[in-house]
Design a protein around this motif. Structure first.
Motif, mmCIF file in Angstrom:
data_model
loop_
_atom_site.group_PDB
_atom_site.id
_atom_site.type_symbol
_atom_site.label_atom_id
_atom_site.label_comp_id
_atom_site.label_asym_id
_atom_site.label_seq_id
_atom_site.Cartn_x
_atom_site.Cartn_y
_atom_site.Cartn_z
ATOM 1 N N GLY A 191 -2.487 -1.915 -7.348
ATOM 2 C CA GLY A 191 -1.051 -2.619 -7.127
ATOM 3 C C GLY A 191 -1.011 -3.460 -6.158
ATOM 4 O O GLY A 191 -0.021 -3.924 -5.684
ATOM 5 N N LYS A 192 -2.053 -4.367 -6.072
ATOM 6 C CA LYS A 192 -1.991 -5.369 -5.021
ATOM 7 C C LYS A 192 -1.036 -6.575 -5.631
ATOM 8 O O LYS A 192 -0.168 -7.038 -4.627
ATOM 9 C CB LYS A 192 -3.579 -5.748 -4.943
ATOM 10 C CG LYS A 192 -4.460 -4.946 -4.419
ATOM 11 C CD LYS A 192 -5.903 -5.611 -4.239
ATOM 12 C CE LYS A 192 -6.394 -5.958 -5.818
ATOM 13 N NZ LYS A 192 -6.644 -4.864 -6.516
ATOM 14 N N VAL A 262 8.054 -20.336 5.818
ATOM 15 C CA VAL A 262 7.358 -20.171 4.661
ATOM 16 C C VAL A 262 6.965 -18.771 4.476
ATOM 17 O O VAL A 262 6.133 -18.301 5.412
ATOM 18 C CB VAL A 262 6.536 -21.152 3.956
ATOM 19 C CG1 VAL A 262 5.859 -20.757 2.824
ATOM 20 C CG2 VAL A 262 7.052 -22.752 3.803
ATOM 21 N N LEU A 263 7.230 -17.951 3.431
ATOM 22 C CA LEU A 263 6.409 -16.826 3.250
ATOM 23 C C LEU A 263 5.381 -17.295 2.209
ATOM 24 O O LEU A 263 5.710 -17.113 0.736
ATOM 25 C CB LEU A 263 7.242 -15.666 2.880
ATOM 26 C CG LEU A 263 6.604 -14.536 2.334
ATOM 27 C CD1 LEU A 263 5.821 -13.694 3.290
ATOM 28 C CD2 LEU A 263 7.710 -13.327 1.761
ATOM 29 N N LEU A 264 4.136 -17.445 2.408
ATOM 30 C CA LEU A 264 3.002 -17.781 1.418
ATOM 31 C C LEU A 264 2.442 -16.447 0.771
ATOM 32 O O LEU A 264 1.635 -15.779 1.621
ATOM 33 C CB LEU A 264 2.212 -18.669 2.114
ATOM 34 C CG LEU A 264 1.097 -19.406 1.175
ATOM 35 C CD1 LEU A 264 2.005 -20.049 -0.112
ATOM 36 C CD2 LEU A 264 0.421 -20.765 1.726
ATOM 37 N N LEU A 265 2.598 -16.272 -0.514
ATOM 38 C CA LEU A 265 1.851 -14.998 -1.007
ATOM 39 C C LEU A 265 0.798 -15.640 -1.872
ATOM 40 O O LEU A 265 1.078 -16.070 -3.054
ATOM 41 C CB LEU A 265 2.966 -14.338 -1.865
ATOM 42 C CG LEU A 265 4.135 -13.804 -0.779
ATOM 43 C CD1 LEU A 265 5.332 -13.411 -1.857
ATOM 44 C CD2 LEU A 265 3.896 -12.979 0.218
ATOM 45 N N LEU A 266 -0.488 -15.216 -1.787
ATOM 46 C CA LEU A 266 -1.496 -15.775 -2.361
ATOM 47 C C LEU A 266 -2.220 -14.731 -3.194
ATOM 48 O O LEU A 266 -2.911 -13.695 -2.556
ATOM 49 C CB LEU A 266 -2.336 -16.335 -1.337
ATOM 50 C CG LEU A 266 -1.931 -17.837 -0.591
ATOM 51 C CD1 LEU A 266 -2.891 -18.232 0.507
ATOM 52 C CD2 LEU A 266 -1.448 -18.614 -1.597
ATOM 53 N N ASP A 267 -2.238 -14.640 -4.270
ATOM 54 C CA ASP A 267 -2.534 -13.506 -5.230
ATOM 55 C C ASP A 267 -4.060 -13.681 -5.725
ATOM 56 O O ASP A 267 -4.265 -14.646 -6.364
ATOM 57 C CB ASP A 267 -1.367 -13.226 -6.197
ATOM 58 C CG ASP A 267 -1.914 -11.766 -6.994
ATOM 59 O OD1 ASP A 267 -2.410 -10.954 -6.324
ATOM 60 O OD2 ASP A 267 -1.969 -11.715 -8.360
ATOM 61 N N GLY A 268 -5.318 -12.886 -5.600
ATOM 62 C CA GLY A 268 -6.069 -12.533 -6.294
ATOM 63 C C GLY A 268 -7.385 -13.361 -5.924
ATOM 64 O O GLY A 268 -8.077 -14.294 -6.673
ATOM 65 N N THR A 299 -4.093 -11.202 -1.324
ATOM 66 C CA THR A 299 -4.654 -10.140 -1.881
ATOM 67 C C THR A 299 -6.160 -10.270 -2.502
ATOM 68 O O THR A 299 -6.422 -11.401 -2.827
ATOM 69 C CB THR A 299 -3.817 -9.701 -3.265
ATOM 70 O OG1 THR A 299 -3.816 -10.535 -4.162
ATOM 71 C CG2 THR A 299 -2.370 -9.170 -2.826
ATOM 72 N N CYS A 300 -6.775 -9.267 -2.312
ATOM 73 C CA CYS A 300 -8.160 -9.381 -2.937
ATOM 74 C C CYS A 300 -8.988 -8.038 -3.169
ATOM 75 O O CYS A 300 -8.233 -6.833 -2.553
ATOM 76 C CB CYS A 300 -9.156 -9.914 -1.633
ATOM 77 S SG CYS A 300 -10.735 -10.312 -2.129
ATOM 78 N N GLU A 316 -5.970 -2.109 3.783
ATOM 79 C CA GLU A 316 -6.079 -1.740 2.467
ATOM 80 C C GLU A 316 -5.256 -0.882 1.838
ATOM 81 O O GLU A 316 -4.640 -0.025 2.626
ATOM 82 C CB GLU A 316 -7.399 -0.865 2.488
ATOM 83 C CG GLU A 316 -7.984 -0.422 1.074
ATOM 84 C CD GLU A 316 -9.604 -0.006 1.085
ATOM 85 O OE1 GLU A 316 -10.122 0.167 0.026
ATOM 86 O OE2 GLU A 316 -10.069 0.349 2.072
ATOM 87 N N ILE A 317 -4.664 -1.087 0.542
ATOM 88 C CA ILE A 317 -3.730 -0.354 -0.139
ATOM 89 C C ILE A 317 -4.413 1.285 -0.125
ATOM 90 O O ILE A 317 -5.405 1.332 -0.668
ATOM 91 C CB ILE A 317 -3.478 -0.750 -1.424
ATOM 92 C CG1 ILE A 317 -2.604 -2.182 -1.114
ATOM 93 C CG2 ILE A 317 -2.587 0.252 -2.135
ATOM 94 C CD1 ILE A 317 -1.952 -2.674 -2.599
ATOM 95 N N ALA A 318 -3.462 2.079 0.336
ATOM 96 C CA ALA A 318 -3.846 3.648 0.227
ATOM 97 C C ALA A 318 -3.578 4.149 -1.041
ATOM 98 O O ALA A 318 -2.612 3.803 -1.888
ATOM 99 C CB ALA A 318 -3.004 4.398 1.393
#
Length: 789
Positions: A191-192, A262-268, A299-300, A316-318
């Motif tokens: 769910g990242k 800025v809220l910078l959201l960098l995915d993958g 996210t990674c 880390e996502i639980a």
């Protein structure tokens, strides 16, 4: 007032069609370039219908057209005509709000929906999203000795790394608020991306970081676009994206970044190809250090944590908790299914209720990951139950991890182990699973698993024979399996395990079945049945019997192994003989094996007799035996409460039809002290007469009903009897699973369950049909045993 949608003029549409034809694309290609999930807006654009403003501008930009020349009646007051610039806004808050306003539709379109696997329509993120929890300690970065993990049970394995013992969890949004530079790690399907989209939507609506501008970047897209240009400048990439929202002045973005707005959201990050990853990581570092006052979230996948992002905090996502699983299921059935609201809620409740059943433990293990929880909901929705063919469900999950999940997200991976087909990957993983499971290892050292991989690679055609090259190849394959598929995971430094115990069990069973189905090798099945008394092998038996093309040979092996457990103990054989005799006294309509099971349980667990009496479906005599056993239990444990003992005896007398037994029980009842007497007189009777009275009661029951014998099993015999009972239960569970067994073999096994060896031999001499095949199995294994000795 600026219009929220544009449509093309007649001449503009003709101009756009020519540019489109020159590209040689399909409408699907153009939709992909514009980052659309469907081609419907493309069709509306070319048919002259209204299209959302930012999509219209993006289409024109991709086709290298001036949107003003294409649009019908382009507005003069559109902000781009005045070229929104930072200089116009002396108040930074006003600039932030203006930019947020112009980019609102773009963020909603970019992050507001999810495309769930195998669901044909997008689902609004608000309808499916569940708040995630974060682990601040990354388990794979901890140092533990291998010996600390060797004795883990399957239950401890499931809990390891979930933060239940020592780790503290925190809400995902709280982690973003706490750490301005955050890297969120997680397994595939954890769910990242959804978490990042949720952050963007919440910020866009002013519910989170309301004084900042949300910017969502898919790093794979950034790397692909900049690879063509040959320069990795994230700022330029974002400026182009701003341009499609009517913000053409680069100073606007620069001002926002300098002011920390800025809220910078960098995915993958893990989705970027290896040859581009260093450039992308360096660009993230450069931007985050130059504009450090902003909030950065990357996210990674956990396995790709080797990319070092300086000054970023790793979390880390639980895995989902029970409450999160319940909340997700309720949302899923409401959002995805097309029935009425009452049916949606009822099916969600039924899903949650059945998921908690012991027989669905393997589904519970997988349901802690959103991807597999979605798949479980999808299957349950269509079948209204969990699949009885668990192996097929596990295969579907493995297919997802081994390629389909990346395909659905259009992710191109580095092929570290080029030339490995899907069957070869499964074969390799099956060998690792089988070798480690047979040794009782849920955890294994990195050098061990690399040796298994090296052994497999060395047997491949054209494989290198150089030890150093094989070692490097095995390291690369292990890294690829961990990063690309998430099937193997580094739990602590240098120590790996399968990410889910369910997959280790499935792959172990798969190897056993492949040896028999494809190569007709009987030894793997023969080795498997030697584990029939070990609880951790239970799931392997159930998966194996379900996957075999024909399970006759396997269940016959199981039956032989079960019978052998108690074969050498005369006391246990006498006990089984007694149970068999009791079953022969029952009417022909009753199943003998079921009656034998009843008496075995009755003799071993008399305290459960009230439950037997309640659910008894047999005839009166069996119900009577249960009542008499309950009578003895009441008189032994509750004699001080003389009323209970007297009532139990009266209940038994109502059922008894045998005159001799009725007379004996009535005489014993008459010998009981009057419940109305004083406590002292009852106590005196108990001290002087109780022992002899109980002996008479048991003697009368034993004489007339052939029960209440004193077996006096030793602790070792009790253990063997428990193993024998549990192994028979496992055999029955295998027979009742969806497996391929001929009727004649099934009937013979069911008829001969729980019989003593003497009676089994008698059945064989009488030529009991299919069991001649089992005799052949015995002879074959006996000969092999002699050869081995």
């Amino acid at each position: 007032m600026v219009k929220r949608s544009f449509q093309g003029s007649l001449t503009g549409i003709e101009q756009a069609k020519k540019a489109f034809a020159h590209k040689g694309w399909t409408q699907e290609n153009l939709a992909f370039e514009v980052n659309l999930k469907t081609r419907q807006p493309i069709w509306r654009f070319f048919s002259g219908r209204p299209v959302e403003r930012h999509i219209f501008i993006e289409i024109c930009s991709v086709l290298s057209l001036n949107w003003r020349e294409i649009a019908a009646n382009p507005p003069e007051e559109f902000p781009e005509s005045k070229e929104l610039g930072a200089a116009e806004f002396l108040d930074i808050d006003a600039l932030v709000q203006q930019v947020r306003s112009q980019r609102f539709d773009k963020i909603q379109d970019q992050c507001g929906t999810l495309q769930l696997l195998d669901v044909t329509r997008p689902v609004r993120i608000d309808d499916i999203y569940i708040d995630v929890n974060i682990l601040e300690e990354i388990a794979s970065l901890q140092w533990l000795e291998f010996a600390d993990l060797q004795n883990f049970t399957s239950q401890e394995f499931d809990r390891f790394g979930l933060g239940e013992v020592s780790q503290t969890q925190m809400a995902g949004i709280a982690a973003v608020q706490t750490y301005s530079k955050l890297r969120v790690l997680g397994k595939p399907g954890a769910g990242k991306t959804t978490f990042l989209q949720h952050l963007a939507i919440q910020c866009n609506r002013g519910r989170f970081a309301a004084n900042r501008v949300p910017i969502f970047v898919t790093l794979r897209d950034f790397a692909d676009e900049t690879r063509v240009a040959g320069e990795f400048y994230l700022l330029n990439y974002i400026c182009k994206e701003f341009f499609t929202c009517g913000i053409s002045d680069p100073s606007v973005l620069e001002t926002l970044l300098l002011e920390g707005r800025v809220l910078l959201l960098l995915d993958g990050l893990d989705e970027v190809l290896h040859q581009q990853s260093i450039s992308v990581v360096n660009e993230i570092r450069r931007l985050s250090e130059k504009y450090q006052k902003n909030m950065f979230v990357v996210t990674c996948r956990t396995a790709a944590k080797a990319f070092n992002l300086r000054r970023f905090t790793d979390v880390e996502i639980a895995p989902f908790s029970q409450d999160q699983i319940v909340a997700f299921a309720q949302k899923w059935f409401t959002a995805v299914t097309k029935t009425n609201i009452q049916n949606k809620q009822e099916q969600a409740f039924e899903f949650i209720e059945k998921l908690d059943l012991p027989e669905n433990l393997q589904f519970q293990r997988l349901a802690v990951t959103p991807l597999f929880l979605h798949l479980a909901c999808w299957v349950f929705h269509h079948q209204n139950k969990f699949p009885t063919q668990k192996a097929a469900f596990y295969k579907q999950c493995l297919d997802l991890l081994l390629g389909k999940w990346d395909e659905t997200k259009a992710i191109e991976r580095d092929e570290v182990y080029e030339g490995f087909s899907l069957p070869q990957k499964l074969k390799l993983l099956s060998q690792v699973a089988s070798a480690t499971f047979e040794q009782g290892n849920y955890f294994f050292e990195q050098r061990i698993v690399e040796q298994y991989i090296s052994d497999y690679i060395s047997d491949l055609p054209n494989a290198s024979t150089e030890p150093e090259e094989l070692e490097l190849d095995s390291e690369g394959v292990l890294q690829a399996i961990e990063l690309q598929h998430g099937l193997l995971a580094e739990r602590v430094r240098g120590i790996f395990s399968f990410s889910y115990l369910t997959f280790q069990e499935y792959l172990t069973a798969r190897k056993i079945v492949a040896s028999y189905n494809l190569q007709a090798l009987k030894q793997p099945l023969e080795r498997l049945v030697t584990h029939i008394t070990e609880p951790r092998w239970r799931e392997i038996f159930l998966l194996t019997v379900a996957m075999l093309r024909n399970a006759d040979f396997f269940v016959q092996l199981m039956k032989q192994e079960v019978d052998a457990l108690a074969a050498q103990d005369p006391s246990l054989q006498q006990f089984l003989t007694w149970a068999s005799q009791k079953s022969l006294a029952a009417p022909e309509s009753a199943e003998s094996a079921a009656i034998r099971a009843f008496y075995l349980a009755l003799a071993r667990t008399p305290h459960l007799t009230p439950y037997f009496a309640l659910v008894c479906i047999f005839e009166r005599d069996i119900f009577l035996d249960a009542a008499l056993d309950n009578l003895v239990m009441e008189c032994e444990s509750n004699f001080a409460e003389i009323y209970e003992c007297n009532d139990a005896l009266s209940s038994a007398l109502v059922i008894v039809q045998d005159a001799g037994l009725h007379q004996s029980l009535q005489q014993l009842k008459d010998l009981l002290p009057n419940p109305e007497q004083s406590r002292e007189k009852i106590q005196t009777w108990w001290q002087t007469s109780y022992s002899a009275w109980m002996k008479q009661l048991k003697t009368a029951i034993a004489k007339h009903r052939n029960i209440q014998h004193h077996w006096h099993f030793s602790p070792q015999q009790q253990q063997v009897l428990q193993q024998y009972y549990d192994a028979n239960q496992l055999l029955i569970d295998c027979l009742n699973s969806n497996c391929e067994i001929t009727d004649v073999v099934r009937q013979e096994i069911e008829a001969s369950l729980l019989l003593p060896i003497k009676e089994l031999s008698k059945r064989e001499w009488q030529g009991a049909g299919a069991w001649q095949g089992a005799e052949g199995v015995r002879e074959m294994r006996g000969q092999e045993g002699k050869q081995n000795s």
